[in-house]
Structure formats: structure tokens, C-alpha cells
Design a protein around this motif. Structure first.
Motif, PDB file in Angstrom:
ATOM      1  N   TYR A 191       0.528  -1.560  -0.053  1.00  0.00           N
ATOM      2  CA  TYR A 191       0.380   0.061  -0.236  1.00  0.00           C
ATOM      3  C   TYR A 191       1.490   1.033   0.275  1.00  0.00           C
ATOM      4  N   PRO A 192       0.962   2.516  -0.466  1.00  0.00           N
ATOM      5  CA  PRO A 192       1.488   3.551  -0.459  1.00  0.00           C
ATOM      6  C   PRO A 192       1.724   4.120   0.717  1.00  0.00           C
ATOM      7  N   SER A 193       2.714   4.623   0.701  1.00  0.00           N
ATOM      8  CA  SER A 193       3.195   4.920   1.888  1.00  0.00           C
ATOM      9  C   SER A 193       2.968   6.559   1.677  1.00  0.00           C
ATOM     10  N   LEU A 194       2.877   6.740   3.595  1.00  0.00           N
ATOM     11  CA  LEU A 194       2.004   8.465   3.046  1.00  0.00           C
ATOM     12  C   LEU A 194       3.078  10.154   2.338  1.00  0.00           C
ATOM     13  N   SER A 195       3.919   9.547   2.854  1.00  0.00           N
ATOM     14  CA  SER A 195       5.420  10.181   2.880  1.00  0.00           C
ATOM     15  C   SER A 195       4.917   9.982   0.608  1.00  0.00           C
ATOM     16  N   ASN A 196       5.025   8.765   0.522  1.00  0.00           N
ATOM     17  CA  ASN A 196       4.536   8.406  -1.137  1.00  0.00           C
ATOM     18  C   ASN A 196       3.311   9.106  -1.695  1.00  0.00           C
ATOM     19  N   ALA A 197       2.806   8.546  -0.392  1.00  0.00           N
ATOM     20  CA  ALA A 197       1.443   9.566  -1.508  1.00  0.00           C
ATOM     21  C   ALA A 197       1.143  11.335  -1.186  1.00  0.00           C
ATOM     22  N   LEU A 198       2.127  11.681  -0.230  1.00  0.00           N
ATOM     23  CA  LEU A 198       2.199  13.023  -0.474  1.00  0.00           C
ATOM     24  C   LEU A 198       3.180  13.883  -1.564  1.00  0.00           C
ATOM     25  N   ARG A 199       4.284  12.921  -1.884  1.00  0.00           N
ATOM     26  CA  ARG A 199       5.106  13.808  -2.936  1.00  0.00           C
ATOM     27  C   ARG A 199       4.125  13.890  -4.252  1.00  0.00           C
ATOM     28  N   ALA A 200       3.367  11.965  -3.894  1.00  0.00           N
ATOM     29  CA  ALA A 200       3.027  11.728  -5.734  1.00  0.00           C
ATOM     30  C   ALA A 200       2.010  12.403  -6.454  1.00  0.00           C
ATOM     31  N   ARG A 201       1.468  12.960  -4.865  1.00  0.00           N
ATOM     32  CA  ARG A 201       0.488  13.844  -5.124  1.00  0.00           C
ATOM     33  C   ARG A 201       0.727  15.536  -5.771  1.00  0.00           C
ATOM     34  N   LYS A 202       1.749  15.710  -5.516  1.00  0.00           N
ATOM     35  CA  LYS A 202       2.624  16.980  -5.859  1.00  0.00           C
ATOM     36  C   LYS A 202       3.478  16.910  -7.394  1.00  0.00           C
ATOM     37  N   ALA A 203       3.627  15.924  -7.384  1.00  0.00           N
ATOM     38  CA  ALA A 203       4.511  15.339  -8.636  1.00  0.00           C
ATOM     39  C   ALA A 203       3.891  15.297  -9.923  1.00  0.00           C
ATOM     40  N   GLN A 204       4.760  15.827 -11.358  1.00  0.00           N
ATOM     41  CA  GLN A 204       4.261  16.573 -12.295  1.00  0.00           C
ATOM     42  C   GLN A 204       4.581  14.871 -12.880  1.00  0.00           C
ATOM     43  N   ILE A 205       3.255  14.767 -14.270  1.00  0.00           N
ATOM     44  CA  ILE A 205       3.394  13.342 -15.071  1.00  0.00           C
ATOM     45  C   ILE A 205       4.158  13.926 -16.248  1.00  0.00           C
ATOM     46  N   LEU A 206       4.945  13.441 -16.957  1.00  0.00           N
ATOM     47  CA  LEU A 206       5.136  13.701 -18.207  1.00  0.00           C
ATOM     48  C   LEU A 206       4.320  13.510 -19.243  1.00  0.00           C
ATOM     49  N   THR A 207       3.628  14.414 -19.556  1.00  0.00           N
ATOM     50  CA  THR A 207       2.283  14.218 -20.677  1.00  0.00           C
ATOM     51  C   THR A 207       3.424  14.011 -22.267  1.00  0.00           C
ATOM     52  N   ILE A 208       3.078  12.841 -23.102  1.00  0.00           N
ATOM     53  CA  ILE A 208       3.518  12.267 -24.134  1.00  0.00           C
ATOM     54  C   ILE A 208       2.745  12.641 -24.775  1.00  0.00           C
ATOM     55  N   GLU A 209       2.142  13.385 -26.358  1.00  0.00           N
ATOM     56  CA  GLU A 209       0.739  12.760 -27.136  1.00  0.00           C
ATOM     57  C   GLU A 209       0.827  11.362 -28.147  1.00  0.00           C
ATOM     58  N   ALA A 210       0.206  10.393 -28.157  1.00  0.00           N
ATOM     59  CA  ALA A 210      -0.099   9.605 -28.693  1.00  0.00           C
ATOM     60  C   ALA A 210       0.370  10.139 -30.120  1.00  0.00           C
ATOM     61  N   LYS A 211      -0.012  11.119 -30.918  1.00  0.00           N
ATOM     62  CA  LYS A 211       0.250  11.552 -32.233  1.00  0.00           C
ATOM     63  C   LYS A 211       1.717  11.910 -32.259  1.00  0.00           C
ATOM     64  N   ASP A 212       2.643  12.071 -31.740  1.00  0.00           N
ATOM     65  CA  ASP A 212       3.983  12.867 -31.434  1.00  0.00           C
ATOM     66  C   ASP A 212       4.781  11.820 -31.588  1.00  0.00           C
ATOM     67  N   LEU A 213       4.279  10.540 -31.116  1.00  0.00           N
ATOM     68  CA  LEU A 213       5.043   9.061 -31.819  1.00  0.00           C
ATOM     69  C   LEU A 213       4.727   8.760 -32.670  1.00  0.00           C
ATOM     70  N   ASN A 214       4.342   8.681 -34.014  1.00  0.00           N
ATOM     71  CA  ASN A 214       4.496   7.607 -35.166  1.00  0.00           C
ATOM     72  C   ASN A 214       4.520   6.567 -34.983  1.00  0.00           C
ATOM     73  N   ILE A 215       2.624   6.204 -34.152  1.00  0.00           N
ATOM     74  CA  ILE A 215       2.629   5.418 -33.548  1.00  0.00           C
ATOM     75  C   ILE A 215       1.905   4.321 -34.996  1.00  0.00           C
ATOM     76  N   PRO A 216       2.730   3.360 -35.442  1.00  0.00           N
ATOM     77  CA  PRO A 216       2.171   2.393 -36.701  1.00  0.00           C
ATOM     78  C   PRO A 216       0.936   2.231 -36.978  1.00  0.00           C
ATOM     79  N   GLU A 217      -0.102   1.575 -38.440  1.00  0.00           N
ATOM     80  CA  GLU A 217      -1.349   1.748 -38.121  1.00  0.00           C
ATOM     81  C   GLU A 217      -0.858  -0.077 -37.430  1.00  0.00           C
TER      82      GLU A 217
END
Lengths: 258, 327
Positions: A191-217
Motif C-alpha cells: 500500500y502507498p506510504s504516507l510520504s510517497n502519497a504526499l510526494r505523488a500528489r504534487k509530482a508532475q507527470i510527463l505527458t506525451i501526445e500519442a500522435k507525436d510518437l509515429n505509432i504504426p497502423e
């Protein structure tokens, strides 16, 4: 050492699944209970155990899907992953394992991960493909259904046991970097620890648009969805609990089973 | 290029694994729809005997690939050997069972051969001149039809979805054995460990009472055990979920990567019925299922369906059984 853990958000197994009006995909309401695929929880826990055993291990977690999946990435960070990466798609629609694997491989190839972990399958699509596909796209060895892993030779080699039929285990060595798909039951996810839960709440998620990744057919096309036919032989026994119990005992007696 | 439908045979300790014959049945069904000859491929250290046996039993042509490095199944070595042995064969479909081997091999092989890959297939449907493959999703609540977009397809078949044939053409197929070279060794399988847990006699049981996550807690396992006691020659089993939770050991697991059983009576208690579980019990003579969710997939393969919470229903059932015996 850097580890990448692939996580998927799935609808809870107890929730009803409804085919949408067009028949093209399933409908997810706003109230649908989404959570992390259980197999991926085992994969993440295994990564966390590697981190606890060795120095200098960082764990990134990656997920592919619409905006809603960010909550599962955050959950992974609450459990202890360092960074979160979201390959963002517009909407819920049928996605093939090859597309997901191509997107993740495309991200992973410019980042040096010694180990990539994924769940052995997803509870919703049940394909058991993404890990093996990532491995092949990145020309790395792969073991599936892993029930035990040990890093050896100072980080050059991975000793792995994979679960095969009747409780037997295949034992193999993989040269790192490698990909593992983790079988459920390998460990007990924390289960998440309190300290990790607090850190995760503030953390940035790196977002990459799928359409920029050249995904094949798509290499496979979905042409229809249906509810499985309820086999005509099945009888629903009706009544109160007591009546149902009596009827069932009557049936079993008739068949000489009791 | 000779168009073929390829079946990858699976073997253990010198014997063909029975599900290989299910894959052969599937390939023969494809053969009648796609009109390409079926070729069975078997890989190993020494496969001559098994290859001849397969050719004799099924009447199909068999290609054996041999090498010391193929003693155990290994994805890298199998992909390398298959890729090189295919040579001038054009495999329209490569079929294998959705076992620990099949699911490990199929996706990577598909990338290497530039093929579509569809896993855990349960049915075929003609679809406007093409074939679509039916597979379960969402724990068996939904069935999807999938069409491969590429010229080659790799298909893994859910164990139990096709029946092994009883009769084959009364002729022997040709057998060819080729030596294959070792591929790059980034992966090396060196042994197979037997299960450490003693095996249960689930095969001999007339009645199996199986527990699923719906039993709620480990403490409720006694309900399943008590229910099993009312039958002669009974045993208890479990879904994978229950084994994963540690409530019962993996030797009790029924379904894929666990045991396949076919007792006279199978009582599923709080089991939702994923296709993986169903493939391990659907040949039971009579199936009774107790589950709170009226849409649970287990009901699709049950003769008698009871929509109840197992934790309250089993005590009532046991109480009624007492009255029944006394009467």
C-alpha cells in the motif's frame, strides 16, 4: 539502474461492461470504477523490491490512454515509482497491443532502461502481448509469466523463473537490458506510504501526445463486439435461499450425486 | 512460394502435449476455409520420433527442427529457428496453443515475421471473404471479433476451445528433419523445475467444489470445504485469484497454468469465470455455479445457476442437506 514499469488502467472486474450504441467499443461511464491492472501492481512491486536491494535504482512508470489514466500513473507514484509518463490519447477506443507497445518502445528507445517490466496480461483485453512486443521492437530478450527474478553478474544478467503448466517453472538467463512480464502472485503489492502519497500528489507527470510518437497502423481490426451467448442448457434456480437450496439438492439427488 | 498453414507443436519429456492436437484441428478448419496445406513444425534437441508419430497419427506433413540449443523451449531460439526454417514457405497462418509457450512466443514472432497477432482465440467466423477470430475480453463478459490486417497471422488458441480429432486421413504425412544453428544468445533456458507442491488428485475426484474471490475472506474457505464433504470422492479447487491471494496453494488452481479437470460435478463458488478458468473446467459433466453477479461469465457454461452470495447461501445449503439426509 533505470527500470520502466508499464501500467494500465482497467475497469474494475465487478463493474458491468456495456457495448456502446455503435457496437464499436465498450461504454465507460463517468462513474465507472477504474483502477490499476492487478498484474501491473505485481510488476511495480517487483521493481520496488529491486530498488530496495540495490543502490541507484530509479523507477519510471508509463501508461498509454485517455486523460483518465493519469490517476493510475499517480497511484504508481504513490506506491513508490519516481517518475510518471503518460502517453496521451484523445478518447476511449479499441487499441491493439501493437500500437501500445510501439508507443512505449518509441519512448523507451531514447531512454536507457536496463529492465522493462509489465504485467503478464491486462484484466480487460487479456491479450498477453504488450511486454513481448516491446522486447521484440527494442531487440531485447523477454521472459513472460515471471515468478522469480534475480539480478546477477553485477547487473549484466538476469536469472528468471517463469511459470509454465502444472506448476512447473522454466529457468533461464537473460542478458540485460531485458523485458519481463510478471505473473500475479509473485509478491504482495504494498500500500502507498504516507510520504510517497504526499510526494505523488504534487509530482508532475510527463505527458506525451500519442500522435507525436509515429505509432504504426493497426495490424488487427475489431469488427464486432457481442455478449457471449448464454448456453441454452443453463437453468437459473429461482426462489428464496432455502427454496434454491432444496431445489439444488433435489437435482443433485436425481443425478445420483448425493 | 508455397502457401501453408503452420502449426507449432508443443512437447514435454518426449511426448506431444495434447493441446497440440487441438491446434491441428483448428488448422484443418482453417484449411477448409483458406485452402492452404497444413504443415506441423516441431522443434527440439531430438524430435525424429515425435515427428514421425505426428505424421502417422494426423496424416499431415511434419517439419522437425533440431539443435542441442533447442532442448528446452526458449523464445529467442524458437523465433530464430522458425524464421530461418520458413525459407520458401509462405505461412498464411501460424497456429499454436495459448499456453505458457504459445503466449510467450507469438507476439515477438509476429513482429519478426511482419504478421498480425491474435491471442487466446476461441472461434472463427467468415466475414465478407475474410476470416475473423473470436476472443473474450473483460473476464468473458464481452466477445470481440478481430480481423488480421496483414498477409500473415499468428494465432494462439485458448486450450479447450477446439477438440482434438478422433480420426484423421488414413495415410502418413511426410517427415523432414533439419538441423538449425543457434541464434544470438541473449536468452538461455537451461532447465525446467518440477512443481514443489505435491499434486492433488483432482483428476480422480468425482466432485470438485471450487472457490473464487466471491468467498470474500480466507476464513470463509471452510464453507467450500464443508460443502465438498457432503459428496463422495470430492476435492476442493480454486480460481487463480484465490491462489494469488494466498488463500489456497497453487496446486489447487484450476484453469490456464493450473489444472484441467472434468469431474461429474463442478460447483463454482463465487467464481466470475474468466476464459482462463473456464478452459480448465468446461468439460465437467454438470456445472453448478453460485455467484452474486447475474452477468458473471461462469453462468454461460453452467447447467444450474444460482444468483446468491456464496457466504450466506452455502450455510443454508448445508442446513437443508442435513434436513434432506434426515428425511
Amino acid at each position: 539502474m533505470r527500470i520502466l514499469v508499464c501500467v494500465k488502467q482497467v475497469i474494475d472486474g465487478q463493474a458491468p461492461v456495456v457495448i456502446d450504441e455503435t457496437g464499436a467499443w465498450v461504454k465507460h461511464g463517468n462513474i465507472s470504477p477504474f483502477r490499476m491492472n492487478r498484474y501491473d501492481e505485481f510488476a511495480l512491486e517487483e521493481a520496488l523490491r529491486i530498488k530496495e536491494k540495490f543502490n541507484d535504482v530509479t523507477i519510471d512508470t508509463i501508461s498509454f490512454g485517455p486523460p483518465r489514466v493519469s490517476s493510475t500513473i499517480r497511484k504508481a507514484m504513490e506506491m513508490g515509482a519516481n517518475e510518471g509518463i503518460h502517453i496521451l490519447t484523445d478518447e476511449d477506443s479499441f487499441v491493439t497491443p501493437f500500437e501500445v507497445a510501439s508507443a512505449i518502445a518509441s519512448y523507451a528507445k531514447t531512454n536507457t532502461y536496463e529492465i522493462i517490466l509489465a504485467g503478464a496480461m491486462s484484466e480487460d483485453d487479456m491479450n498477453s502481448q504488450v511486454g513481448q512486443l516491446i522486447a521484440e521492437l527494442l531487440h531485447r530478450p523477454c521472459a513472460t509469466l515471471v515468478m522469480h527474478q534475480e539480478i546477477r553478474e553485477g547487473g549484466k544478467e538476469l536469472y528468471v523463473e517463469r511459470e509454465i503448466e502444472a506448476g512447473r517453472r522454466e529457468c533461464l538467463y537473460l542478458t540485460l537490458p531485458a523485458v519481463l512480464t510478471i505473473q500475479s502472485g509473485i509478491n504482495t503489492p504494498r500500500y502507498p506510504s504516507l510520504s510517497n502519497a504526499l510526494r505523488a500528489r504534487k509530482a508532475q507527470i510527463l505527458t506525451i501526445e500519442a500522435k507525436d510518437l509515429n505509432i504504426p497502423e493497426k495490424r488487427e481490426r475489431l469488427t464486432g463486439l457481442s455478449y457471449p451467448e448464454v448456453s441454452s442448457k443453463g437453468t437459473f434456480i429461482e426462489g428464496t435461499q432455502k427454496e434454491k437450496a432444496k431445489k439444488l439438492l433435489g437435482i443433485l439427488h436425481e443425478k445420483s450425486l448425493i | 512460394m508455397k502457401e501453408r498453414i503452420l502449426v507449432i507443436a508443443e512437447h514435454h519429456k518426449g511426448h506431444i502435449v495434447p493441446t497440440t492436437y487441438e491446434a491441428i484441428t483448428f488448422a484443418l478448419e482453417l484449411n477448409s476455409l483458406a485452402r492452404a496445406k497444413v504443415l506441423v513444425m516441431i522443434l527440439g534437441k531430438s524430435v525424429n520420433g515425435m515427428a514421425n508419430m505426428l505424421a502417422e497419427t494426423t496424416g499431415l506433413d511434419v517439419l522437425g527442427l533440431e539443435g542441442d540449443h533447442l532442448e528446452f523451449y526458449n523464445a529467442e531460439q524458437y523465433k530464430h529457428a522458425i524464421e530461418h526454417a520458413i525459407g520458401n514457405i509462405n505461412p498464411l497462418y501460424i497456429c499454436m496453443t495459448h499456453t505458457a509457450m504459445g503466449l510467450d512466443l507469438a507476439p515477438g514472432l509476429a513482429v519478426r515475421l511482419n504478421a498480425s497477432c491474435i491471442t487466446a482465440v476461441e472461434g472463427i467466423k467468415p466475414n465478407g471473404g475474410k476470416l475473423s477470430f473470436v476472443r473474450s475480453m473483460y473476464g468473458g463478459k464481452i466477445q470481440a471479433e478481430i480481423i488480421p490486417e496483414l498477409k500473415k497471422s499468428i494465432i494462439t488458441l485458448l486450450p479447450g476451445a477446439w477438440k482434438a480429432r478422433e480420426r484423421y486421413p488414413d495415410k502418413k504425412g511426410s517427415v523432414q528433419i533439419k538441423d538449425v544453428h543457434r541464434g544470438v544468445s541473449i536468452s538461455r533456458t537451461f532447465s525446467v523445475k518440477e512443481s514443489e507442491e505435491e499434486s492433488l488428485n483432482l483428476d480422480d475426484a468425482d466432485v470438485i467444489v471450487a472457490a473464487g474471490r466471491g468467498i470474500g475472506t480466507e476464513e470463509n474457505l471452510h464453507l467450500v470445504k464443508d460443502l465438498a464433504k457432503i459428496f463422495n470422492k470430492s476435492a476442493i479447487g480454486a480460481s487463480k485469484a484465490v491462489c494469488d491471494l494466498g488463500w489456497l496453494g497453487y496446486k489447487y488452481q484450476i484453469g490456464m497454468t493450473g489444472r484441467t479437470v472434468s469431474p461429474r460435478l463442478y460447483i463454482a463458488c463465487g467464481i466470475s469465470g474468466s476464459s482462463q478458468h473456464i478452459s480448465g473446467m468446461k468439460d465437467s459433466q454438470t456445472v453448478v455455479s453460485i455467484n452474486l453477479d447475474p452477468n458473471a461469465a461462469i453462468f454461460n457454461v453452467s447447467n444450474y445457476c444460482i444468483v446468491e452470495d456464496v457466504t450466506t447461501f452455502i450455510p443454508v445449503l448445508l442446513e437443508e442437506y442435513k434436513n434432506f439426509v434426515e428425511a
